[in-house]
Write an enzyme that holds these catalytic residues in place. Structure first.
Site, PDB file in Angstrom:
ATOM      1  N   LEU A  78       0.825  -1.218   0.000  1.00  0.00           N
ATOM      2  CA  LEU A  78       0.000   0.000   0.000  1.00  0.00           C
ATOM      3  C   LEU A  78       0.857   1.265   0.000  1.00  0.00           C
ATOM      4  O   LEU A  78       0.326   2.366  -0.172  1.00  0.00           O
ATOM      5  CB  LEU A  78      -0.923   0.003   1.225  1.00  0.00           C
ATOM      6  N   ALA A  79       2.150   1.130   0.204  1.00  0.00           N
ATOM      7  CA  ALA A  79       3.006   2.318   0.294  1.00  0.00           C
ATOM      8  C   ALA A  79       3.079   3.026  -1.052  1.00  0.00           C
ATOM      9  O   ALA A  79       3.261   2.384  -2.088  1.00  0.00           O
ATOM     10  CB  ALA A  79       4.412   1.915   0.744  1.00  0.00           C
ATOM     11  N   ALA A  80       2.924   4.330  -1.023  1.00  0.00           N
ATOM     12  CA  ALA A  80       3.050   5.125  -2.252  1.00  0.00           C
ATOM     13  C   ALA A  80       3.086   6.600  -1.899  1.00  0.00           C
ATOM     14  O   ALA A  80       2.623   6.997  -0.830  1.00  0.00           O
ATOM     15  CB  ALA A  80       1.855   4.875  -3.181  1.00  0.00           C
ATOM     16  N   SER A 123      -4.721   1.600  -9.156  1.00  0.00           N
ATOM     17  CA  SER A 123      -5.637   2.730  -8.973  1.00  0.00           C
ATOM     18  C   SER A 123      -6.464   3.023 -10.213  1.00  0.00           C
ATOM     19  O   SER A 123      -5.974   2.916 -11.348  1.00  0.00           O
ATOM     20  CB  SER A 123      -4.799   3.969  -8.631  1.00  0.00           C
ATOM     21  N   GLU A 125      -6.971   5.831 -11.120  1.00  0.00           N
ATOM     22  CA  GLU A 125      -6.276   6.960 -11.746  1.00  0.00           C
ATOM     23  C   GLU A 125      -5.560   6.492 -13.031  1.00  0.00           C
ATOM     24  O   GLU A 125      -5.294   7.301 -13.914  1.00  0.00           O
ATOM     25  CB  GLU A 125      -5.287   7.544 -10.733  1.00  0.00           C
ATOM     26  N   TYR A 147       1.565  10.574 -11.121  1.00  0.00           N
ATOM     27  CA  TYR A 147       1.109   9.507 -10.212  1.00  0.00           C
ATOM     28  C   TYR A 147       0.433   8.384 -11.004  1.00  0.00           C
ATOM     29  O   TYR A 147       0.728   7.194 -10.802  1.00  0.00           O
ATOM     30  CB  TYR A 147       0.136  10.089  -9.175  1.00  0.00           C
ATOM     31  N   LYS A 151       1.538   4.486 -11.371  1.00  0.00           N
ATOM     32  CA  LYS A 151       0.670   3.346 -11.009  1.00  0.00           C
ATOM     33  C   LYS A 151       0.509   2.369 -12.175  1.00  0.00           C
ATOM     34  O   LYS A 151       0.366   1.162 -11.965  1.00  0.00           O
ATOM     35  CB  LYS A 151      -0.698   3.859 -10.534  1.00  0.00           C
TER      36      LYS A 151
HETATM   37  P1  NAP Z   1      -1.999   7.182   2.153  1.00  0.00           P
HETATM   38  O1  NAP Z   1      -2.946   7.424   3.269  1.00  0.00           O
HETATM   39  O2  NAP Z   1      -1.338   8.324   1.483  1.00  0.00           O
HETATM   40  O3  NAP Z   1      -0.853   6.188   2.709  1.00  0.00           O
HETATM   41  C1  NAP Z   1       0.322   5.972   1.991  1.00  0.00           C
HETATM   42  C2  NAP Z   1       1.281   5.155   2.836  1.00  0.00           C
HETATM   43  O4  NAP Z   1       2.498   4.947   2.108  1.00  0.00           O
HETATM   44  C3  NAP Z   1       1.686   5.835   4.171  1.00  0.00           C
HETATM   45  O5  NAP Z   1       1.741   4.865   5.184  1.00  0.00           O
HETATM   46  C4  NAP Z   1       3.080   6.343   3.846  1.00  0.00           C
HETATM   47  O6  NAP Z   1       3.907   6.480   4.991  1.00  0.00           O
HETATM   48  C5  NAP Z   1       3.600   5.209   2.979  1.00  0.00           C
HETATM   49  N1  NAP Z   1       4.782   5.583   2.202  1.00  0.00           N
HETATM   50  C6  NAP Z   1       4.921   6.630   1.363  1.00  0.00           C
HETATM   51  N2  NAP Z   1       6.174   6.644   0.846  1.00  0.00           N
HETATM   52  C7  NAP Z   1       6.831   5.589   1.373  1.00  0.00           C
HETATM   53  C8  NAP Z   1       8.136   5.071   1.233  1.00  0.00           C
HETATM   54  N3  NAP Z   1       9.058   5.644   0.451  1.00  0.00           N
HETATM   55  N4  NAP Z   1       8.463   3.952   1.923  1.00  0.00           N
HETATM   56  C9  NAP Z   1       7.559   3.366   2.745  1.00  0.00           C
HETATM   57  N5  NAP Z   1       6.310   3.812   2.936  1.00  0.00           N
HETATM   58  C10 NAP Z   1       5.950   4.915   2.248  1.00  0.00           C
HETATM   59  O7  NAP Z   1      -2.701   6.319   0.998  1.00  0.00           O
HETATM   60  P2  NAP Z   1      -4.041   5.403   1.072  1.00  0.00           P
HETATM   61  O8  NAP Z   1      -5.194   6.239   0.701  1.00  0.00           O
HETATM   62  O9  NAP Z   1      -4.041   4.619   2.324  1.00  0.00           O
HETATM   63  O10 NAP Z   1      -3.777   4.440  -0.186  1.00  0.00           O
HETATM   64  C11 NAP Z   1      -3.060   3.215  -0.038  1.00  0.00           C
HETATM   65  C12 NAP Z   1      -2.536   2.781  -1.386  1.00  0.00           C
HETATM   66  O11 NAP Z   1      -3.626   2.596  -2.286  1.00  0.00           O
HETATM   67  C13 NAP Z   1      -1.599   3.772  -2.071  1.00  0.00           C
HETATM   68  O12 NAP Z   1      -0.670   3.030  -2.821  1.00  0.00           O
HETATM   69  C14 NAP Z   1      -2.516   4.522  -3.015  1.00  0.00           C
HETATM   70  O13 NAP Z   1      -1.786   5.067  -4.087  1.00  0.00           O
HETATM   71  C15 NAP Z   1      -3.454   3.419  -3.438  1.00  0.00           C
HETATM   72  N6  NAP Z   1      -4.796   3.807  -3.829  1.00  0.00           N
HETATM   73  C16 NAP Z   1      -5.555   4.583  -2.999  1.00  0.00           C
HETATM   74  C17 NAP Z   1      -6.853   4.885  -3.357  1.00  0.00           C
HETATM   75  C18 NAP Z   1      -7.726   5.731  -2.463  1.00  0.00           C
HETATM   76  O14 NAP Z   1      -8.748   6.239  -2.947  1.00  0.00           O
HETATM   77  N7  NAP Z   1      -7.404   5.871  -1.178  1.00  0.00           N
HETATM   78  C19 NAP Z   1      -7.382   4.401  -4.568  1.00  0.00           C
HETATM   79  C20 NAP Z   1      -6.573   3.599  -5.362  1.00  0.00           C
HETATM   80  C21 NAP Z   1      -5.297   3.284  -4.995  1.00  0.00           C
HETATM   81  P3  NAP Z   1       3.950   7.860   5.849  1.00  0.00           P
HETATM   82  O15 NAP Z   1       2.783   7.784   6.798  1.00  0.00           O
HETATM   83  O16 NAP Z   1       5.283   7.788   6.499  1.00  0.00           O
HETATM   84  O17 NAP Z   1       3.795   8.993   4.871  1.00  0.00           O
HETATM   85  N1  GDD Z   2      -7.322  17.339  -3.423  1.00  0.00           N
HETATM   86  C1  GDD Z   2      -8.147  18.247  -3.930  1.00  0.00           C
HETATM   87  N2  GDD Z   2      -8.190  19.492  -3.359  1.00  0.00           N
HETATM   88  N3  GDD Z   2      -8.902  17.916  -4.997  1.00  0.00           N
HETATM   89  C2  GDD Z   2      -9.757  18.842  -5.474  1.00  0.00           C
HETATM   90  C3  GDD Z   2      -9.866  20.128  -4.909  1.00  0.00           C
HETATM   91  C4  GDD Z   2      -9.034  20.470  -3.803  1.00  0.00           C
HETATM   92  O1  GDD Z   2      -9.063  21.568  -3.281  1.00  0.00           O
HETATM   93  N4  GDD Z   2     -10.828  20.800  -5.606  1.00  0.00           N
HETATM   94  C5  GDD Z   2     -11.288  19.990  -6.547  1.00  0.00           C
HETATM   95  N5  GDD Z   2     -10.644  18.789  -6.474  1.00  0.00           N
HETATM   96  C6  GDD Z   2     -10.850  17.655  -7.388  1.00  0.00           C
HETATM   97  C7  GDD Z   2      -9.563  17.166  -8.047  1.00  0.00           C
HETATM   98  O2  GDD Z   2      -9.203  18.015  -9.142  1.00  0.00           O
HETATM   99  C8  GDD Z   2      -9.990  15.775  -8.478  1.00  0.00           C
HETATM  100  O3  GDD Z   2     -10.653  15.839  -9.721  1.00  0.00           O
HETATM  101  C9  GDD Z   2     -10.991  15.353  -7.401  1.00  0.00           C
HETATM  102  O4  GDD Z   2     -11.333  16.547  -6.671  1.00  0.00           O
HETATM  103  C10 GDD Z   2     -10.478  14.289  -6.425  1.00  0.00           C
HETATM  104  O5  GDD Z   2      -9.211  14.703  -5.950  1.00  0.00           O
HETATM  105  P1  GDD Z   2      -8.501  13.925  -4.731  1.00  0.00           P
HETATM  106  O6  GDD Z   2      -9.426  13.811  -3.586  1.00  0.00           O
HETATM  107  O7  GDD Z   2      -7.194  14.589  -4.501  1.00  0.00           O
HETATM  108  O8  GDD Z   2      -8.347  12.439  -5.281  1.00  0.00           O
HETATM  109  P2  GDD Z   2      -7.830  11.859  -6.687  1.00  0.00           P
HETATM  110  O9  GDD Z   2      -9.016  11.291  -7.390  1.00  0.00           O
HETATM  111  O10 GDD Z   2      -6.995  12.830  -7.411  1.00  0.00           O
HETATM  112  O11 GDD Z   2      -6.869  10.676  -6.214  1.00  0.00           O
HETATM  113  C11 GDD Z   2      -7.281   9.749  -5.205  1.00  0.00           C
HETATM  114  O12 GDD Z   2      -7.934   8.665  -5.799  1.00  0.00           O
HETATM  115  C12 GDD Z   2      -7.114   7.849  -6.669  1.00  0.00           C
HETATM  116  C13 GDD Z   2      -8.011   6.762  -7.217  1.00  0.00           C
HETATM  117  O13 GDD Z   2      -8.723   7.227  -8.318  1.00  0.00           O
HETATM  118  C14 GDD Z   2      -6.024   9.322  -4.424  1.00  0.00           C
HETATM  119  O14 GDD Z   2      -6.429   8.579  -3.300  1.00  0.00           O
HETATM  120  C15 GDD Z   2      -5.135   8.460  -5.285  1.00  0.00           C
HETATM  121  O15 GDD Z   2      -4.058   7.937  -4.466  1.00  0.00           O
HETATM  122  C16 GDD Z   2      -5.967   7.302  -5.836  1.00  0.00           C
HETATM  123  O16 GDD Z   2      -5.181   6.455  -6.629  1.00  0.00           O
END
Ligand code: NAP
Ligand code: GDD
Length: 324
Positions: A78-80, A123, A125, A147, A151
């Site tokens: 999950l790290a990223a 993702s 994305e 990003y 991915k």
């Molecule tokens: P998050 O809250 O940003 O957590 C990211 C984790 O990665 C944190 O624990 C961070 O550690 C760790 N990390 C970052 N750089 C690292 C490094 N160089 N070495 C080791 N650990 C590192 O992300 P999340 O929302 O839980 O998402 C988990 C994963 O799913 C990510 O890969 C993300 O890209 C992917 N993803 C997320 C979503 C979503 O909507 N949430 C959707 C699709 C995919 P620190 O706490 O030290 O920063």
């Molecule tokens: N962050 C942010 N801040 N986003 C904004 C804002 C703002 O002030 N205003 C509008 N947005 C819009 C962004 O332009 C984007 O279209 C949408 O809100 C969602 O932005 P985020 O919540 O930052 O998420 P994301 O979709 O770019 O990325 C997240 O989802 C991905 C999966 O589709 C992250 O969790 C990624 O790590 C993950 O892979």
């Protein structure tokens, strides 16, 4: 008792996955990177039940040593560097962690024990400028951010290690998933936290970028269950995980402000600082494969998710807490 290693355990998903795996009877090992201040707030409540080990996706030696020492049965990567906006200002770093980091870990597995089952956090994305609506496992990728590009690399290197070495490598293509533990920089939590602040008289403005972008938003607690189900399958594969519903940022604002009887038009200011160089306009996933192959479906609706997040932010601020 099986052993699971979670990279990114301090993040949103890592904390929910660790809770879930503990409930399933796993020994949970979490990899954490060195920081000058402790950032274990999301796992503070389970810190006594998990084993934390120091390592970094940038340092392959650390990954090899962790696998040799803990001998996990399953690894959840999950790290990223997960914030899309930051990937434009730090594209090389994002590539090192989010793309090449996957190869470092996969190769550590190949060297130490190729029987380890591997989950890659891919993702939606990757679909970026979408080629098909809704998006499914077979939809071509068209990433729109460094990003997203990173991915795509992580996804294909996972598939490649599966095909090259017969390793049990699975890629979960997860659509956006949120929770009260979401980082404050992501739009959902930014909104719910501001709603709570405005409701309590602590703020009077919310600055946002593009309000027209549409996302398929689910609850993180539901999505970590899908990760685990994927690694319980005999054969590794790729799965889309999504709700199948899409909502705009403006609709999220409607739901969040409306829940506390406020009108977002009175508070939201559009700010070019939050606009992206290239946008992902529409994401909506088709999770029917995860439905029939894994028996997975989401339990929390869009409205329930928004209300849960607003309630949690209100409660935290009323208790005098600061945002985590
Ligand atoms: P998050 O809250 O940003 O957590 C990211 C984790 O990665 C944190 O624990 C961070 O550690 C760790 N990390 C970052 N750089 C690292 C490094 N160089 N070495 C080791 N650990 C590192 O992300 P999340 O929302 O839980 O998402 C988990 C994963 O799913 C990510 O890969 C993300 O890209 C992917 N993803 C997320 C979503 C979503 O909507 N949430 C959707 C699709 C995919 P620190 O706490 O030290 O920063
Ligand atoms: N962050 C942010 N801040 N986003 C904004 C804002 C703002 O002030 N205003 C509008 N947005 C819009 C962004 O332009 C984007 O279209 C949408 O809100 C969602 O932005 P985020 O919540 O930052 O998420 P994301 O979709 O770019 O990325 C997240 O989802 C991905 C999966 O589709 C992250 O969790 C990624 O790590 C993950 O892979």
């Amino acid at each position: 008792m099986p052993t699971a290693l979670i990279t990114g355990i301090t993040g949103q998903d890592g904390s929910y996955l660790a809770e879930f795996l503990l409930q399933q009877g796993y020994r949970v090992v979490g990899m954490v990177r060195r920081t000058s201040t402790v950032n274990f707030h999301r796992i503070a409540h389970i810190q006594d039940e998990v084993e934390l080990v120091s390592g970094d996706m940038l340092d392959q030696i650390s990954l090899v040593h962790i696998l040799e020492e803990y001998r996990p049965d399953e690894i959840y990567n999950l790290a990223a560097q997960s914030f899309v906006q930051t990937s434009w200002s730090q594209p090389v770093f994002t590539g090192e962690v989010t793309a090449l980091g996957v190869t470092r870990l996969l190769d550590a597995i190949r060297i130490v024990d190729p029987a380890i089952r591997f989950y890659q956090a891919s993702s939606s994305e990757m679909f970026g400028k979408v080629r098909e609506v809704p998006q499914r496992e077979t939809t071509p990728f068209y990433p729109r951010s460094p990003y997203g590009v990173a991915k795509v690399y992580g996804h294909w290197i996972t598939v490649n290690y599966r095909e090259s070495y017969g390793m049990h490598c699975t890629s979960g293509i997860l659509f956006n998933h949120e929770s009260p533990r979401r980082g404050l920089e992501f739009v959902t939590r930014k909104i719910t936290h501001h709603v709570a602040q405005i409701k309590l008289g602590m703020a009077d403005e919310l600055r946002l970028g593009n309000l027209d972008a549409r996302r398929d938003w689910g609850f993180a607690g539901d999505y970590v269950r899908a990760m685990w189900l994927m690694l319980q399958q005999e054969t590794p594969d790729d799965y889309v995980v999504a709700t199948g519903e899409t909502h705009s940022v403006a609709e999220f604002l409607d739901e969040a402000f409306g829940y506390v009887d406020l009108d977002w038009h009175d508070y939201v200011v559009q700010d070019p600082r939050y606009m992206r160089p290239a946008e992902v306009d529409l994401l909506v996933g088709d999770a029917s494969k995860a439905g029939h192959a894994l028996g997975w479906e989401p339990n929390v609706s869009f409205a329930e998710l928004v209300h849960m997040m607003v309630d949690a932010d209100l409660e935290m601020l009323r208790d005098g807490g600061t945002a985590l």
